[in-house]
Design a protein around this motif. Sequence first.
Motif, PDB file in Angstrom:
ATOM      1  N   ILE A  62       0.876  -1.173   0.000  1.00  0.00           N
ATOM      2  CA  ILE A  62       0.000   0.000   0.000  1.00  0.00           C
ATOM      3  C   ILE A  62       0.909   1.218   0.000  1.00  0.00           C
ATOM      4  CG2 ILE A  62      -1.786   1.258   1.251  1.00  0.00           C
ATOM      5  CD1 ILE A  62      -2.550  -1.460   2.528  1.00  0.00           C
ATOM      6  N   SER A  63       0.743   2.064  -0.988  1.00  0.00           N
ATOM      7  CA  SER A  63       1.609   3.241  -1.087  1.00  0.00           C
ATOM      8  C   SER A  63       1.200   4.276  -0.035  1.00  0.00           C
ATOM      9  CB  SER A  63       1.530   3.856  -2.484  1.00  0.00           C
ATOM     10  OG  SER A  63       0.278   4.492  -2.661  1.00  0.00           O
ATOM     11  N   ALA A  65       0.823   7.444  -0.522  1.00  0.00           N
ATOM     12  CA  ALA A  65      -0.185   8.341  -1.104  1.00  0.00           C
ATOM     13  C   ALA A  65      -1.575   7.712  -1.033  1.00  0.00           C
ATOM     14  CB  ALA A  65       0.187   8.682  -2.545  1.00  0.00           C
ATOM     15  N   GLU A  66      -1.673   6.411  -1.304  1.00  0.00           N
ATOM     16  CA  GLU A  66      -2.965   5.719  -1.242  1.00  0.00           C
ATOM     17  C   GLU A  66      -3.482   5.685   0.201  1.00  0.00           C
ATOM     18  OE1 GLU A  66      -4.825   1.300  -2.137  1.00  0.00           O
ATOM     19  OE2 GLU A  66      -2.837   1.784  -2.900  1.00  0.00           O
ATOM     20  N   LEU A  67      -2.590   5.462   1.135  1.00  0.00           N
ATOM     21  CA  LEU A  67      -2.958   5.454   2.551  1.00  0.00           C
ATOM     22  C   LEU A  67      -3.452   6.837   2.986  1.00  0.00           C
ATOM     23  CD1 LEU A  67      -2.981   3.597   5.026  1.00  0.00           C
ATOM     24  CD2 LEU A  67      -0.633   4.262   5.449  1.00  0.00           C
ATOM     25  N   ASN A  68      -2.768   7.883   2.560  1.00  0.00           N
ATOM     26  CA  ASN A  68      -3.185   9.247   2.899  1.00  0.00           C
ATOM     27  C   ASN A  68      -4.511   9.623   2.241  1.00  0.00           C
ATOM     28  OD1 ASN A  68      -1.182  10.031   4.723  1.00  0.00           O
ATOM     29  ND2 ASN A  68       0.247  10.409   3.062  1.00  0.00           N
ATOM     30  N   ARG A  69      -4.760   9.133   1.020  1.00  0.00           N
ATOM     31  CA  ARG A  69      -6.043   9.370   0.370  1.00  0.00           C
ATOM     32  C   ARG A  69      -7.162   8.722   1.178  1.00  0.00           C
ATOM     33  NH1 ARG A  69      -8.909   6.139  -1.922  1.00  0.00           N
ATOM     34  NH2 ARG A  69      -7.302   4.686  -2.514  1.00  0.00           N
ATOM     35  N   HIS A  70      -6.921   7.487   1.645  1.00  0.00           N
ATOM     36  CA  HIS A  70      -7.935   6.790   2.445  1.00  0.00           C
ATOM     37  C   HIS A  70      -8.186   7.532   3.764  1.00  0.00           C
ATOM     38  CE1 HIS A  70     -10.319   3.531   4.064  1.00  0.00           C
ATOM     39  NE2 HIS A  70      -9.601   3.613   5.169  1.00  0.00           N
ATOM     40  N   LEU A  71      -7.129   8.001   4.398  1.00  0.00           N
ATOM     41  CA  LEU A  71      -7.300   8.742   5.657  1.00  0.00           C
ATOM     42  C   LEU A  71      -8.083  10.034   5.435  1.00  0.00           C
ATOM     43  CD1 LEU A  71      -3.777   8.264   7.277  1.00  0.00           C
ATOM     44  CD2 LEU A  71      -5.931   7.227   8.011  1.00  0.00           C
ATOM     45  N   ALA A  72      -7.819  10.711   4.331  1.00  0.00           N
ATOM     46  CA  ALA A  72      -8.535  11.958   4.031  1.00  0.00           C
ATOM     47  C   ALA A  72     -10.019  11.694   3.792  1.00  0.00           C
ATOM     48  CB  ALA A  72      -7.909  12.645   2.819  1.00  0.00           C
ATOM     49  N   GLN A  73     -10.339  10.558   3.169  1.00  0.00           N
ATOM     50  CA  GLN A  73     -11.735  10.215   2.910  1.00  0.00           C
ATOM     51  C   GLN A  73     -12.445   9.717   4.159  1.00  0.00           C
ATOM     52  OE1 GLN A  73     -11.458   7.294  -0.192  1.00  0.00           O
ATOM     53  NE2 GLN A  73     -11.555   8.810  -1.822  1.00  0.00           N
ATOM     54  N   THR A  74     -11.723   9.035   5.037  1.00  0.00           N
ATOM     55  CA  THR A  74     -12.323   8.370   6.181  1.00  0.00           C
ATOM     56  C   THR A  74     -12.475   9.279   7.391  1.00  0.00           C
ATOM     57  OG1 THR A  74     -11.329   6.304   5.450  1.00  0.00           O
ATOM     58  CG2 THR A  74     -12.131   6.368   7.696  1.00  0.00           C
ATOM     59  N   LEU A  75     -11.448  10.089   7.665  1.00  0.00           N
ATOM     60  CA  LEU A  75     -11.448  10.881   8.884  1.00  0.00           C
ATOM     61  C   LEU A  75     -11.944  12.294   8.634  1.00  0.00           C
ATOM     62  CD1 LEU A  75      -8.024   9.879  10.454  1.00  0.00           C
ATOM     63  CD2 LEU A  75     -10.286   9.073  11.106  1.00  0.00           C
ATOM     64  N   ASP A  95       3.465   9.575   7.066  1.00  0.00           N
ATOM     65  CA  ASP A  95       4.732   9.626   6.334  1.00  0.00           C
ATOM     66  C   ASP A  95       5.467   8.342   6.677  1.00  0.00           C
ATOM     67  OD1 ASP A  95       6.987  10.340   4.923  1.00  0.00           O
ATOM     68  OD2 ASP A  95       7.695  11.788   6.413  1.00  0.00           O
ATOM     69  N   LEU A  96       5.588   7.438   5.700  1.00  0.00           N
ATOM     70  CA  LEU A  96       6.215   6.139   5.944  1.00  0.00           C
ATOM     71  C   LEU A  96       7.714   6.220   5.666  1.00  0.00           C
ATOM     72  CD1 LEU A  96       3.519   3.889   4.235  1.00  0.00           C
ATOM     73  CD2 LEU A  96       3.792   4.360   6.676  1.00  0.00           C
ATOM     74  N   ASP A 180       7.977   5.012   1.985  1.00  0.00           N
ATOM     75  CA  ASP A 180       6.830   5.367   1.151  1.00  0.00           C
ATOM     76  C   ASP A 180       5.867   4.221   0.840  1.00  0.00           C
ATOM     77  OD1 ASP A 180       7.736   7.978   1.097  1.00  0.00           O
ATOM     78  OD2 ASP A 180       8.830   7.705  -0.778  1.00  0.00           O
ATOM     79  N   LYS A 181       5.944   3.107   1.578  1.00  0.00           N
ATOM     80  CA  LYS A 181       4.980   2.028   1.360  1.00  0.00           C
ATOM     81  C   LYS A 181       4.865   1.127   2.589  1.00  0.00           C
ATOM     82  CE  LYS A 181       8.315  -0.963  -0.946  1.00  0.00           C
ATOM     83  NZ  LYS A 181       8.662  -1.648  -2.181  1.00  0.00           N
ATOM     84  N   LEU A 182       3.729   0.483   2.676  1.00  0.00           N
ATOM     85  CA  LEU A 182       3.435  -0.466   3.723  1.00  0.00           C
ATOM     86  C   LEU A 182       3.332  -1.830   3.051  1.00  0.00           C
ATOM     87  CD1 LEU A 182       2.710  -0.452   6.766  1.00  0.00           C
ATOM     88  CD2 LEU A 182       0.331  -0.213   6.099  1.00  0.00           C
ATOM     89  N   VAL A 183       4.137  -2.797   3.513  1.00  0.00           N
ATOM     90  CA  VAL A 183       4.169  -4.126   2.923  1.00  0.00           C
ATOM     91  C   VAL A 183       3.496  -5.088   3.892  1.00  0.00           C
ATOM     92  CG1 VAL A 183       5.621  -5.953   1.973  1.00  0.00           C
ATOM     93  CG2 VAL A 183       6.338  -3.557   1.751  1.00  0.00           C
ATOM     94  N   LEU A 184       2.419  -5.733   3.423  1.00  0.00           N
ATOM     95  CA  LEU A 184       1.625  -6.618   4.272  1.00  0.00           C
ATOM     96  C   LEU A 184       1.718  -8.042   3.746  1.00  0.00           C
ATOM     97  CD1 LEU A 184      -1.504  -4.319   4.481  1.00  0.00           C
ATOM     98  CD2 LEU A 184       0.424  -4.409   6.055  1.00  0.00           C
ATOM     99  N   ASP A 185       2.067  -8.954   4.632  1.00  0.00           N
ATOM    100  CA  ASP A 185       2.172 -10.367   4.274  1.00  0.00           C
ATOM    101  C   ASP A 185       1.145 -11.145   5.080  1.00  0.00           C
ATOM    102  OD1 ASP A 185       2.850 -12.925   3.599  1.00  0.00           O
ATOM    103  OD2 ASP A 185       4.972 -12.729   4.093  1.00  0.00           O
ATOM    104  N   PRO A 186       0.060 -11.606   4.443  1.00  0.00           N
ATOM    105  CA  PRO A 186      -0.970 -12.336   5.161  1.00  0.00           C
ATOM    106  C   PRO A 186      -0.709 -13.842   5.224  1.00  0.00           C
ATOM    107  CG  PRO A 186      -1.688 -11.972   2.937  1.00  0.00           C
ATOM    108  CD  PRO A 186      -0.330 -11.322   3.070  1.00  0.00           C
TER     109      PRO A 186
END
Length: 191
Positions: A62-63, A65-75, A95-96, A180-186
């Motif tokens: 998750i980039s 910028a994408e995370l910040n867009r989601h936060l702007a829409q959600t909060l 800021d990652l 600049d990114k969040l790496v998630l391993d499920p």
Amino acid sequence: MIRHLFMILRLVGISLLAGAAWVAQRPADLPKAAAPAKNGKTEDLLDNLRQTAIKRAAVIEISEAELNRHLAQTLSGKINGAAGGWIAFEGVRVDLEAGYARLILIWKIQGQTRTASVDLAVEREEDHFHVEVLRGAYGHLRLPRGMMRPLYPSLKVVTDALDPEIRALFQMTKITIAKDKLVLDPRFPSA
């Protein structure tokens, strides 16, 4: 002679406090949020996190910028009471950096932007994730984590608002914060 020395020390102390106040009032540099898609549709980050946790198939990124867009829409927030007329909550940005995430809270106070930020690290111990506050800042004034205690009520409100996202995020097996990114391993760990 001693009287003059104390006068000079007082002047130096007042100068240091004035300088710290000036540095604290300068807002931090804010990372950019991703622009909405041209067709008006954006990916639902929460749904993506939930689907990834269920499928447990592949690593996702998750980039910032994408995370910040989601936060702007959600909060969105509103400050009630007498202070609500001259203070407005503007949102949160992330800021990652390698190994930690800087969470920046943004307010408008009488039309002037003010920020406070905390640096957070996430680590897993057995089946549980732990989030640790490393340090923080008021504006550009960097401070140790103990000085960030007045921000805890604001951070609690933000975490409560993002509870579904946090729960979905902590369903992952591994969370890596990179530049600049969040790496998630499920995926389940190999035996």
